[in-house]
Design an enzyme around this catalytic site. Structure first.
Site, PDB file in Angstrom:
ATOM      1  N   LYS A  55      22.905  29.130  48.261  1.00  0.00           N
ATOM      2  CA  LYS A  55      22.382  30.434  48.699  1.00  0.00           C
ATOM      3  C   LYS A  55      22.772  30.692  50.156  1.00  0.00           C
ATOM      4  O   LYS A  55      23.181  31.797  50.518  1.00  0.00           O
ATOM      5  CB  LYS A  55      20.857  30.485  48.515  1.00  0.00           C
ATOM      6  N   GLN A  99      12.008  28.366  47.823  1.00  0.00           N
ATOM      7  CA  GLN A  99      12.593  27.692  46.671  1.00  0.00           C
ATOM      8  C   GLN A  99      11.501  26.995  45.855  1.00  0.00           C
ATOM      9  O   GLN A  99      10.700  26.232  46.403  1.00  0.00           O
ATOM     10  CB  GLN A  99      13.643  26.675  47.151  1.00  0.00           C
ATOM     11  N   ASP A 122      13.002  37.291  45.522  1.00  0.00           N
ATOM     12  CA  ASP A 122      12.919  36.561  44.255  1.00  0.00           C
ATOM     13  C   ASP A 122      12.189  37.405  43.201  1.00  0.00           C
ATOM     14  O   ASP A 122      12.172  37.048  42.022  1.00  0.00           O
ATOM     15  CB  ASP A 122      12.162  35.234  44.473  1.00  0.00           C
TER      16      ASP A 122
END
Ligand code: NDP
Length: 298
Positions: A55, A99, A122
C-alpha cells in the site's frame, strides 16, 4: 469444450493505478492538492506487513503523500485511538487505513468507529455502510469495489443480470451485493444457512464467491457462460503428496478453478485476481476522499 476467458486483473489493476496517478497529478497542478494516505500497522503479522508495504509503495508511485505508522504488538487501545485522532485532524491526510486484523486485546470496532468517516478509505465505518445502503456517495470497501471494476470492464453494463453473492460479511459480501444492486442487477445473497446452495448459484449470470472455503464452488454450481468472481484466499497443502508432506502450501480460491474453467464464460484466478484490485481501489478511494474533503467535484 470451450474454455472460460480469464479476467486479466493484473492489467485492469495497472490501468486503474495509472488513472489514479494521472488524477493525482491533475489535482496537484489544478488545485495544489496532494492526496495523503496514512496506513497504521499494529504488530508483526507477516501477511499484514506485506499488504502494508504494498500500500505504501503503490501510493508513493501514484504521486501521493504516503505515511506508514508501525506500532508495537503491545500498543494500547488508548494509544491507537490517540493516533487515529491525530490523523483525523491532520490536513495532509485524506485517507486513514488501520490494517486488520488487530492483535488480540484491541477492539477493532471502536478503532474503526473512531476514524473520521470522510477519511475512512477502507469503507468500514457504519456511516459509510449506511450511505452505501441508501445509494448515497460513500467510501466503499476496496475489495468489493475491485470486484465491480473487474465486472464492469469485462461485461460493460450489468443492468438486469442475475447476481448471486455467496457470503454476507461486512467486509465483502454485503457491500458487493449493495454495489451489484446499485448497478441494477437482481441480487441474491447466499450464506451458510442457504438451502440448496448449488441450485441458487446456478441461477447466476454473475457469481461472486466470498466464503473462505477452498474450492467450495464446483463446476456444476455454475450456469454455463456465467461470470465468476472468486474473492476467496485460502491456504491449502500442495496437491503433490511429496510437497504436501514437506509442509508446502499454496493459495486457492473458493471456486474449484480448473473444473470451473470448462463451464464459466469469464473467471478470475486465485492468486492473480481480485486480490490485485484491492490496493488500486484503496488509491482511488484516497483520491475520492481528498476531493470531497477539499470540495472538488468528482
Ligand atoms: P467471513 O468469514 O467474514 O465471511 C464468510 C461468509 O461466507 C459468511 O457470510 C458465511 O456465512 C459464508 N459461508 C461460510 N461457509 C459457508 C458455506 N458452507 N456455504 C455458504 N456460505 C458460507 O469472510 P470474508 O467475507 O472476510 O472473506 C471471504 C473470503 O474472501 C476469505 O477467503 C478471505 O480471505 C477473502 N478475502 C479476500 C480479499 C481479497 O483482497 N481478495 C479481501 C478480503 C477477503 P454466515 O454469515 O452464515 O456465517
Amino acid at each position: 469444450m470451450s474454455q472460460a476467458q480469464i479476467i486479466d486483473a493484473k492489467l485492469i489493476a495497472e490501468s486503474l493505478r495509472e488513472e489514479v496517478g494521472r488524477e493525482v497529478a491533475r489535482l496537484k497542478t489544478d488545485h495544489g492538492l496532494t492526496p495523503g494516505l496514512a496506513v497504521v500497522l499494529v504488530g508483526e503479522d507477516p501477511a499484514s506487513q506485506t499488504y502494508v508495504r504494498s500500500k505504501g509503495e503503490h501510493s508513493k508511485a501514484a504521486g501521493m503523500h504516503s505515511v506508514t505508522h508501525r506500532l508495537p504488538d503491545d500498543t494500547t487501545q488508548a494509544d491507537l485511538l490517540a493516533l487515529v485522532e491525530t490523523l483525523n485532524r491532520d490536513p495532509a491526510i485524506h485517507g486513514i487505513l488501520v490494517q486488520l486484523p488487530l492483535p488480540a486485546g484491541l477492539d477493532e470496532k471502536s478503532v474503526i468507529n473512531a476514524i473520521d468517516p470522510a477519511k475512512d478509505v477502507d469503507g468500514l465505518h457504519p456511516m459509510n455502510a449506511g450511505y452505501l445502503a441508501q445509494g448515497l456517495p460513500a467510501l466503499v470497501p476496496c475489495t468489493p469495489t475491485g470486484c465491480m471494476v473487474l465486472l464492469e470492464r469485462t461485461l460493460g453494463s450489468l443492468s438486469g443480470k442475475r447476481a448471486v453473492v455467496v457470503g454476507r460479511s461486512v467486509l465483502v459480501g454485503k457491500p458487493v451485493a449493495q454495489l451489484l444492486l446499485a448497478a441494477d442487477c437482481t441480487v441474491t445473497i447466499a450464506h451458510s444457512r442457504t438451502q440448496d446452495l448449488p441450485a441458487v448459484c446456478r441461477e447466476a449470470d454473475i457469481l461472486v464467491a466470498a466464503v473462505g472455503r477452498p474450492r467450495m464452488v464446483k463446476a456444476d454450481w455454475i450456469k454455463p457462460g456465467a461470470t465468476v468472481i472468486d474473492v476467496g484466499i485460502n491456504r491449502v497443502p500442495f496437491d503433490n503428496p511429496e510437497q504436501a508432506a514437506a509442509g508446502k502450501t499454496k493459495l486457492v480460491g473458493d471456486v474449484a478453478y480448473k473444473e470451473a474453467l470448462a463451464v464459466a464464460g469469464h473467471i478470475t484466478p486465485v492468486p492473480g485476481g481480485v486480490g490485485l484490485m484491492t490496493v488500486a481501489c484503496l488509491l482511488q478511494n484516497t483520491v475520492t476522499a481528498a476531493k470531497r474533503i477539499a470540495g472538488i467535484e468528482a
